[in-house]
Scaffold this active site. Sequence first.
Site, mmCIF file in Angstrom:
data_model
loop_
_atom_site.group_PDB
_atom_site.id
_atom_site.type_symbol
_atom_site.label_atom_id
_atom_site.label_comp_id
_atom_site.label_asym_id
_atom_site.label_seq_id
_atom_site.Cartn_x
_atom_site.Cartn_y
_atom_site.Cartn_z
ATOM 1 N N TRP A 1 0.885 -1.214 0.103
ATOM 2 C CA TRP A 1 -0.043 -0.020 -0.131
ATOM 3 C C TRP A 1 0.941 1.154 0.156
ATOM 4 C CZ3 TRP A 1 -0.471 3.923 3.732
ATOM 5 C CH2 TRP A 1 -1.450 4.850 3.558
ATOM 6 N N HIS A 2 1.949 1.028 0.738
ATOM 7 C CA HIS A 2 3.107 2.335 0.533
ATOM 8 C C HIS A 2 3.357 2.535 -0.662
ATOM 9 C CE1 HIS A 2 2.530 1.883 5.050
ATOM 10 N NE2 HIS A 2 2.885 3.070 5.123
ATOM 11 N N GLY A 3 3.820 1.686 -1.365
ATOM 12 C CA GLY A 3 4.368 1.862 -2.688
ATOM 13 C C GLY A 3 4.526 0.475 -3.551
#
Length: 220
Positions: free
Chosen positions: A135-137
Site C-alpha cells: 500500500w505504501h508503494g
Amino acid sequence: WLVGEVKWYVLLFKKAVISDYISLNFVDRVFESPAQYTGLENLFGIYGYALQIYCDFSGYSDMAIGIGLLLGFTFPINFNSPYQSLSITEFWRRWHISLSTWLRDYLYISLGGNRYGRARTYLNLLLTMLLGGMWHGAATRFIVWGGLHGVALTIERAWKEIFPGRPGWWRRFLGGLWTFHFVCFCWIFFRAPDLAAVQAMLGQIAYAFNPQVLPAFLQG
C-alpha cells in the site's frame, strides 16, 4: 489559552524544525550516498530517520487533531509514544493508529483474523503486513518492509503462545531494545531509494564502521 499556544508551537517545532532540519541536513544525504559515509554515520542516519519520520508523521497528525478541536471536531490520538513499545505487536498499537486500525479491520479481520486456527492466524498476519507494505508503494523495498514486520508479528504471536504470562523486567528491557532496533532496521528498507542503497548502507555498517570518527561527527 497560553497552554494551548505553547502546545501548538511545540507541535509545529516537532514537524517543521526537528523533522525537516535533520532530514535536509543529514538523513537525506546519508541515504542518497551511503557509500560516502562511514558505518557509524550510516547508523546515526538510520536513527535520525527514525526520529525524523516520527516527528514528521506525529507532528502533522497532532496539528490536524488540534485544528479539528478548534473547529469543533474530535479526532483520536494517532501516535502514542511508539518507540517505548516492548514488542512489535505493541508498536503497531502505538504507531500510526489510524493506519494500523485500518489494516486490522479491513485486511486482517477480512482475511479471517484468528478465527480459523493457529496456522491461518500466522498467515493472515503475514499477508496483512505484506499488503500494508505494498500500500505504501509498488516497490520491492516496501514489500520487504511489510514482510519483515509480518514475520516479526507471527514470531511474537507464537512466542507468547509457547511462553504465556507477563514477562519479567529483564525480558521487558530486552523486548524494548529489540523492538526499537528492529523497527529502525526495517526503516532502512522504507527510506532507502532502492535495495542497492540498502546493501551499501548495511555493508558500511558491517565492514567500515570506523568508530574513531565519532568525536569529529559530534563536533560537526
